[in-house]
Design an enzyme around this catalytic site. Sequence first.
Site, PDB file in Angstrom:
ATOM      1  N   ARG A  25      30.007  32.103  37.510  1.00  9.94           N
ATOM      2  CA  ARG A  25      30.873  32.435  36.950  1.00  9.94           C
ATOM      3  C   ARG A  25      31.936  33.363  37.884  1.00  9.94           C
ATOM      4  O   ARG A  25      32.436  34.323  37.495  1.00  9.94           O
ATOM      5  CB  ARG A  25      30.728  33.193  35.706  1.00  9.94           C
ATOM      6  CG  ARG A  25      29.893  32.455  34.596  1.00  9.94           C
ATOM      7  CD  ARG A  25      30.020  32.918  33.116  1.00  9.94           C
ATOM      8  NE  ARG A  25      29.632  34.211  33.083  1.00  9.94           N
ATOM      9  CZ  ARG A  25      29.676  34.853  31.952  1.00  9.94           C
ATOM     10  NH1 ARG A  25      30.344  34.260  30.865  1.00  9.94           N
ATOM     11  NH2 ARG A  25      29.315  36.155  31.628  1.00  9.94           N
ATOM     12  N   LEU A  65      25.067  41.011  40.131  1.00  9.81           N
ATOM     13  CA  LEU A  65      24.089  42.052  40.021  1.00  9.81           C
ATOM     14  C   LEU A  65      22.590  41.856  40.683  1.00  9.81           C
ATOM     15  O   LEU A  65      21.856  42.598  40.698  1.00  9.81           O
ATOM     16  CB  LEU A  65      23.774  42.076  38.212  1.00  9.81           C
ATOM     17  CG  LEU A  65      24.670  42.770  37.380  1.00  9.81           C
ATOM     18  CD1 LEU A  65      24.420  42.718  36.005  1.00  9.81           C
ATOM     19  CD2 LEU A  65      25.055  44.145  37.829  1.00  9.81           C
ATOM     20  N   GLY A 108      33.751  44.111  37.353  1.00 10.49           N
ATOM     21  CA  GLY A 108      34.212  43.738  38.383  1.00 10.49           C
ATOM     22  C   GLY A 108      35.344  42.856  38.675  1.00 10.49           C
ATOM     23  O   GLY A 108      36.551  42.831  39.335  1.00 10.49           O
ATOM     24  N   GLU A 111      38.504  44.473  37.438  1.00 15.66           N
ATOM     25  CA  GLU A 111      38.852  45.561  38.428  1.00 15.66           C
ATOM     26  C   GLU A 111      39.912  44.735  39.404  1.00 15.66           C
ATOM     27  O   GLU A 111      40.779  45.467  39.951  1.00 15.66           O
ATOM     28  CB  GLU A 111      37.633  46.187  38.797  1.00 15.66           C
ATOM     29  CG  GLU A 111      36.917  47.198  38.139  1.00 15.66           C
ATOM     30  CD  GLU A 111      35.680  48.059  38.743  1.00 15.66           C
ATOM     31  OE1 GLU A 111      35.836  48.990  39.118  1.00 15.66           O
ATOM     32  OE2 GLU A 111      34.556  47.106  39.066  1.00 15.66           O
ATOM     33  N   GLU A 131      29.567  48.064  31.742  1.00 18.47           N
ATOM     34  CA  GLU A 131      28.487  48.702  32.721  1.00 18.47           C
ATOM     35  C   GLU A 131      27.825  49.732  31.973  1.00 18.47           C
ATOM     36  O   GLU A 131      26.563  50.048  32.295  1.00 18.47           O
ATOM     37  CB  GLU A 131      29.658  49.540  33.560  1.00 18.47           C
ATOM     38  CG  GLU A 131      30.334  48.737  34.716  1.00 18.47           C
ATOM     39  CD  GLU A 131      31.226  47.786  34.299  1.00 18.47           C
ATOM     40  OE1 GLU A 131      31.817  47.119  35.099  1.00 18.47           O
ATOM     41  OE2 GLU A 131      31.764  48.135  33.069  1.00 18.47           O
ATOM     42  N   ARG A 134      24.469  48.369  30.742  1.00 19.10           N
ATOM     43  CA  ARG A 134      23.721  48.055  32.009  1.00 19.10           C
ATOM     44  C   ARG A 134      23.267  49.131  32.769  1.00 19.10           C
ATOM     45  O   ARG A 134      22.510  48.797  33.914  1.00 19.10           O
ATOM     46  CB  ARG A 134      24.482  46.940  32.852  1.00 19.10           C
ATOM     47  CG  ARG A 134      24.494  45.649  32.007  1.00 19.10           C
ATOM     48  CD  ARG A 134      25.504  44.760  32.963  1.00 19.10           C
ATOM     49  NE  ARG A 134      25.793  43.272  32.342  1.00 19.10           N
ATOM     50  CZ  ARG A 134      26.823  42.379  32.600  1.00 19.10           C
ATOM     51  NH1 ARG A 134      27.668  42.842  33.199  1.00 19.10           N
ATOM     52  NH2 ARG A 134      26.894  41.402  31.844  1.00 19.10           N
TER      53      ARG A 134
END
Length: 259
Positions: A25, A65, A108, A111, A131, A134
């Site tokens: 992804r 991650l 991200g 972002e 976030e 997590r």
Amino acid sequence: MDEPLVTYELSGEIALIGLNRPTKRNAISDRVVEALHVAVERAQVEAKAAVIFGAGKHFCAGLDLAEHVEKPLIAAVQGSRRWHKIFDGIERGGIPFVIALQGAVVGGGFELAASAHVRVADETAFFGLPEGTRGIFVGGGGSVRIARLIGAARMGDMMLTGRTVSPVQMEQWGGVSYVVPQGQALDKAMELARAAAQNAPMSNYAIINALPRIRDMSSEDGLFVESLMSSLTSVTPEATQRLRDFLEKRVAKLEAPKE
């Protein structure tokens, strides 16, 4: 030979930059962000505008991650600062960047999208900042760029609750500029990039670099810088010719939108 993590193609005056990890992804690893940096720097030299897109069904699911969880603290800080520098090269570079979004625009990936100048989302896009769920915090400039696009309260809501947001809602919030039917984001982004590429280069440079800095200034300082930029752009030979063309009716006037 392995497929490139980031693809690059020049289409006339437009650089096409593609995140190329569709099976992941398009998650952003250290190698991906460095490859993106190389492509962005190349586009600044070769093109008058650029389009960033993601291969496959998703634009970008955010930070890789699996890589991040193994990093020591100092490496994580340095990695975040590297993202800041590279994304700043998009936002405050020399040419306009348009971004085409579909599927996941998460963490991200959001972002990265926020660092572009124009965002186009198709109907499949969904936006998330997971976030908080997590146990981490944004590290790619989102606390500045995304918060300024949609507001800190909305961004905080997304991070605290893990909610996802539709492209229509995100357009209403100011996070994207255009919402198009499924599969049409890249075509629309190319159309917009071609339009921006026709502008005077000095005007584009001023828009890209002056506006975000003026936003960070006091009102009086911002107005002073605006006067300087207005004067600097208006005395270039290209501006003089374009203004003369308009006055002598060689270019069309603006019309009301047809939609």
